[in-house]
Each structure stands twice: as C-alpha cells, then as structure tokens.
Design a protein around this motif. Structure first.
Motif, mmCIF file in Angstrom:
data_model
loop_
_atom_site.group_PDB
_atom_site.id
_atom_site.type_symbol
_atom_site.label_atom_id
_atom_site.label_comp_id
_atom_site.label_asym_id
_atom_site.label_seq_id
_atom_site.Cartn_x
_atom_site.Cartn_y
_atom_site.Cartn_z
ATOM 1 N N UNK A 171 -30.508 20.672 -39.484
ATOM 2 C CA UNK A 171 -30.525 19.213 -39.348
ATOM 3 C C UNK A 171 -31.208 18.805 -38.043
ATOM 4 N N UNK A 172 -30.927 19.516 -36.965
ATOM 5 C CA UNK A 172 -31.558 19.220 -35.679
ATOM 6 C C UNK A 172 -33.064 19.452 -35.760
ATOM 7 N N UNK A 173 -33.457 20.573 -36.343
ATOM 8 C CA UNK A 173 -34.882 20.893 -36.470
ATOM 9 C C UNK A 173 -35.592 19.861 -37.355
ATOM 10 N N UNK A 174 -34.982 19.501 -38.467
ATOM 11 C CA UNK A 174 -35.597 18.533 -39.375
ATOM 12 C C UNK A 174 -35.675 17.151 -38.739
ATOM 13 N N UNK A 175 -34.670 16.792 -37.959
ATOM 14 C CA UNK A 175 -34.664 15.499 -37.256
ATOM 15 C C UNK A 175 -35.860 15.394 -36.317
ATOM 16 N N UNK A 176 -36.230 16.514 -35.732
ATOM 17 C CA UNK A 176 -37.362 16.553 -34.809
ATOM 18 C C UNK A 176 -38.660 16.961 -35.514
ATOM 19 N N UNK A 177 -38.611 17.041 -36.839
ATOM 20 C CA UNK A 177 -39.775 17.418 -37.651
ATOM 21 C C UNK A 177 -40.353 18.766 -37.240
ATOM 22 N N UNK A 178 -39.464 19.662 -36.848
ATOM 23 C CA UNK A 178 -39.873 20.998 -36.448
ATOM 24 C C UNK A 178 -39.972 21.875 -37.689
ATOM 25 N N UNK A 179 -41.064 22.591 -37.880
ATOM 26 C CA UNK A 179 -41.157 23.489 -39.026
ATOM 27 C C UNK A 179 -40.100 24.582 -38.931
ATOM 28 N N UNK A 180 -39.491 24.883 -40.062
ATOM 29 C CA UNK A 180 -38.441 25.897 -40.087
ATOM 30 C C UNK A 180 -39.047 27.268 -40.381
#
Length: 190
Positions: free
Chosen positions: A96-105
């Motif tokens: 959720x944190x990564x997606x909130x910052x639009x960071x590729x997983x």
C-alpha cells in the motif's frame, strides 16, 4: 427524417471518439510524469528497502505456510502460522505504501527449488531446520527495519520501518525461545 435526426448525433459521437485517444494519451503522460516524480520521492535506498522486505516477506510466508502444514511440533506450527499472519499484514501495508507513492513493485516469486526443498524435507529435520531459517530471516528483517528507521531520508519510510520493528523483534524472540525437538520416526515393520 429519423436518419437525418441521428446524423448529427453520430457525427458528434464519432468526433468525440476520435478525440479520446489524444486526450487519453495526454492524461497518461501526465500520470506517468506524476508516477516518476512520486517514485523519485523515495531514494534508491528506500526503494531497495521496500523491494528487499517484500521479497523476504513473500519467501518466508510461502515457506511458513508449508511448515505450518508439515511441522511435527505444535510450537513450530504455531510460530509458522503467526508468521504467515504477521508477514501477510506487513506485506499488505508495504504494498500500500509503495502503490501510494507509485513505486514499481519488485517481482517476488519464490524460487521453485527452495520451495521444493522445504516440501521434501523429512519430518525429523523439518522443525529444527525451519527454526534455524526463521531466526536468520527475522534477524535480516530486524536489521533492515532498524537501518531504514535510522537512515531513511523519507520520514514516512522511517516511521513505517519503526512500526514493523516491534513485531519482527517479538517473533525473533519467540523463535529463539523454542527448543527444537528431535523427532524419532519408528522404522516400518517394528
């Protein structure tokens, strides 16, 4: 008369449809630019932290699921089940944190050989082997969380790592207090 009344609607719809790709492309470029800026909000160290913990969480969750089914002692089964729950929650929060910052997983698929090894372990060695593994994995997680909590340039990452730290320490302490029991499997025919 009906055809002529529909013609302006059809022309308007066609013009609208043809205008969509251009405006959608512009929106995509804008969203892409926002994604790049948001991902840049995390330093390389922070992105590596997120990637590393997602990989460890995934691998250890999959192995813990196998061990929870196959362990011979109730303590190891309980530890494995608790890790599945705790790491699952930590993974959801991390994603959720990564997606909130639009960071590729990162790609977190487990190595097939590693899973096969754990699936084929003999019951008499499974519990002790797992206990050694989980202590090392929890050591790694505690180190990663502590490092991010102290050294991250991003206050959100530092706070997140600090939030995950107590659970990892508690699980590590719990695992270190379990004494592995040698399991003796009676030989067939005796």
């Amino acid at each position: 008369m009906k055809t002529s009344a529909r013609l302006p609607l059809l022309i308007t719809a066609a013009l609208f449809a043809f205008s969509l790709p251009a405006s959608s492309a512009g929106a995509q470029e804008t969203n892409s630019a926002k994604s790049d800026k948001s991902a840049d909000a995390f330093s390389r160290r922070d992105r590596r932290f997120i990637g590393n913990i997602l990989k460890i969480h995934h691998t250890e969750t999959v192995i813990a699921q196998l061990v929870a089914e196959r362990a011979t002692t109730k303590e190891i089964k309980a530890l494995a089940r608790q890790l599945v729950a705790d790491l699952g929650e930590a993974t959801r929060e991390t994603r959720a944190l990564a997606e909130k910052k639009h960071m590729p997983l990162p790609d977190v698929r487990s190595e097939a050989g590693d899973l096969k090894t754990w699936n084929e372990k003999k019951p008499e060695t499974l519990d002790a082997d797992y206990l050694r593994r989980v202590e090392k994995a929890l050591d790694s997680l505690v180190d990663l969380y502590e490092d991010a909590a102290q050294k991250s340039d991003n206050p959100e990452i530092a706070a997140f790592a600090q939030k995950l730290l107590p659970s990892a320490r508690e699980q590590h302490q719990r695992a270190s207090q379990i004494v592995p029991v040698e399991v003796v499997i009676p030989a067939e025919g005796k």
